[in-house]
Design an enzyme around this catalytic site. Sequence first.
Site, PDB file in Angstrom:
ATOM      1  N   ILE A  25      -3.730  37.735  39.285  1.00  0.00           N
ATOM      2  CA  ILE A  25      -3.500  36.444  40.170  1.00  0.00           C
ATOM      3  C   ILE A  25      -2.823  35.501  39.470  1.00  0.00           C
ATOM      4  CG2 ILE A  25      -5.708  36.958  41.572  1.00  0.00           C
ATOM      5  CD1 ILE A  25      -6.950  34.479  39.935  1.00  0.00           C
ATOM      6  N   GLY A  26      -2.089  35.453  38.271  1.00  0.00           N
ATOM      7  CA  GLY A  26      -1.400  34.436  37.795  1.00  0.00           C
ATOM      8  C   GLY A  26      -1.020  34.798  36.300  1.00  0.00           C
ATOM      9  N   ASP A 148      -1.115  17.095  28.971  1.00  0.00           N
ATOM     10  CA  ASP A 148      -0.014  17.726  29.729  1.00  0.00           C
ATOM     11  C   ASP A 148      -0.448  17.513  31.342  1.00  0.00           C
ATOM     12  OD1 ASP A 148       2.012  19.445  30.197  1.00  0.00           O
ATOM     13  OD2 ASP A 148       1.228  21.063  29.787  1.00  0.00           O
TER      14      ASP A 148
END
Length: 634
Positions: A25-26, A148
Site C-alpha cells: 500500500i505504500g 520532520d
Amino acid sequence: MSEVEALPPGLPRMINDRYEIESLIGRGGMADVYLALDHVLSRKVAVKVLRPDTATNPMVVNRFRREAKAVAALSHPNIVAVYDTGELPATEQQHERLPFMVMEYVTGKTLKQVISQDTIDAEFAVRVARGVCEALDHSHANNVVHRDVKPANVMVTDAGHVKLMDFGIARALDNSATMTQTAAVVGTAQYFSPEQARGEQVDFRSDIYSAGCLFYELITGKPPFTGDSPVSVAYQHVGEIPPAPSEVTHDVDPIFDPVVAKVLSKERDDRFQSAGAFAAALEDALNGVEFHEDPASPSTYTLPIYGNHDSTETGFAAQSAPLTSEHPVFAANDAPVETTRHRSNRGLIVLLSLIAVVAVALASFLVIRSIQADAEKRAPVAVPDVKNLSEDDASSLLRDATFNVRVEREFSEDVDENKASRTDPSSGTQVAKDSTVTLYISEGSEQRVIPKDLANQSEAAARDALRQAGLEVGTVTREDSATIPTDWVIGTSPELGSKVKAGSEVDLILSTGKVKVPDVSDMSREDAQKALEAEDVGLKAQFVDVETDEYEEGTLFAQSPNASAEATPGDLVKISVAVPVPDETPTPTPTPSESESDSSEDSDSQSPSETTSPSPSQSRSGKLPPPANPGEGN
C-alpha cells in the site's frame, strides 16, 4: 485471503504466525508498507518492513529501530500507533534480517495530497494545525522531538481525524539532537527550522517552527520558502523573512499574519514556547481575536529598610519594628536618641536609593545595549556596488560586507572582459548577513567579428583563428579558384568581417585549385584569348589553323580541353581556327592537231622511255615545257 500480487523474495506471506500480508500500500525512502490482517485480533493493520536494499546500511537500520522505539512510547489519538515490532529471519533469497513494525492502519490521504487536490479554507487549516500541535505536545511531553513535521507525514483520515506519523528521524531531547547525524542531513529543507539548517542542536521549538511552515502552506498553497536546491531554501530559512500569508494569497485574513510571524521567528526564544500555545493563537485568530504579544518587562524589587510592609507588594517578608509598652508621644527623654536614629536611617536610605538608581541605570544600559547588539547582528546589509571592479576586488568587497560569494560568468555589452558586471541580489538590496551573493564576471561582448584575414590562409590556420575568436567551424565546402591554392580559404559564411554571437558556427569555403575551362567557340581570337587568360581563369591560349570547308574562315570551332572541363591555372588550351582549303589548278586539254604533231615529233626525236613528265609546278600551272630545237638530241 484472496490472491494478491507476488511478494518480494524473502518476504513471507505470514509474519510471526499472526500477520498475513495482503498487498503493498505504500513505499518510502527506506521501507515498504503492506496491508495485513491480524488473525489474533481480527483487524487490519499496516506492516512496515525495511527494504532488502537498505537493510545492509547500519544507519538506516538504526533509524528504523529508533522510529519503532520512539512511537511505541507515545500513545495519542493524533499519532499513528505502533502495535508490534520484530525482525524477519534471513533466508536464501535475503541474507540480512529485516526489521518490521506493525502499526495502526489508517485510511485517508496525506496532507500533501489534500493540499495538491483541494482549496483549503482557514477553518480546516486551523483544525489540522490543532491536531498536529496536540500530537507534538504529547511527544514533547515525552521528550521526543519529531524533527520532520511536513504535509507528507500528516494523514487526514476518511473520518476527518489528523494523524502524525513517520518518527523515523525523531530523537530523544538531548545534546545529540542536531540537524545532522553521520554527515547525513535529516528533515526536509522546505520545513527546516533555522537551527536545523545551521546544524545546531534542536529542541521542541524546532518542531513548532516546522508546524508553522505546515500551516503557512495550508492557507497559502505554498511553503514559506522555495528555491532551486535544498541548500538555497535552507539559506532562506536562516536569513530571510517570509512574506505575510495575506500578501501571498489575498483570500487569507490578515489576522493570521502576526501569529505566523511569531511562529516563524528565527530565534527560538521568540517563537511560541509550546505547540499548544501556537494552536490556541490560531483558534483565537479564527474567532476574530487578534494576537498581541505582551512585551517582556523586567521585574523591579524594592528591599524594605524598616517598618511594616505588605509582603504582597514587595515580594519579600518585611521586617517589623520592635514592640514597646510606651507611646512614642510620651517618651520625651528618648527624643534625642530617636532623632539620631532617624537621621542615621535617613542617610542609609539616601545611600541605598542612590545605589539602587545606579544599579537600575546600569541594568537598563546593559539591556538596551544587548538589544541594540542583537538588532545589529540581525540587521540586513546593503549589497555594495562592484560594477567594473576586478574579480578579486569585487569578491573582497562583498566578503568585507559579510556575504558569501559565488562567482558566475556572463556576456556583457557594456562591461569589459574580466570585470564585474552585476550581482544577484542587485547592489543596494538589503540582505541578511552571511547570505550568498552571486557575482557575475563579464566575458566581454557576446558579438564576435569573423577575422577578415582568413582569406588566402590554409584550412588549419583558419580553424585556429576562428577558435581564438570564440567561434566554431561549421561545414566546409569547396569552390574553384584560379588565384588561391588548393585547400586554402576563399571566404566564409557569414561573410568575412561580419559580427556573430560567440560560439556561433562559421562555414569555410576552400579552394579546389581548379578552374572550369570557358566556352570560346564562336568568339574572335582576341575575345577567346581574353576569356582564357582572364585573372579568374588563368589559362593560356594556343590557336591552331585547321583547313576545313565546314566553317567560315577565322571561326573557332573546337577546343581542347572542352568547355566546362576542369583545368589547373596555367594549362594550355588548344583552339582550332578554320582556314579555307587551297584550290588546285587544272591541266589544259590539247587540240587534236597539236596532239598529232607533238606525237610525231616526239616519236621522231625521242624514244618512249625518254619521255619526261611535267614537273609538279608545271602541272599545277597547266603549262608544258617548250619543245626541243630541230637537230638537237641527246
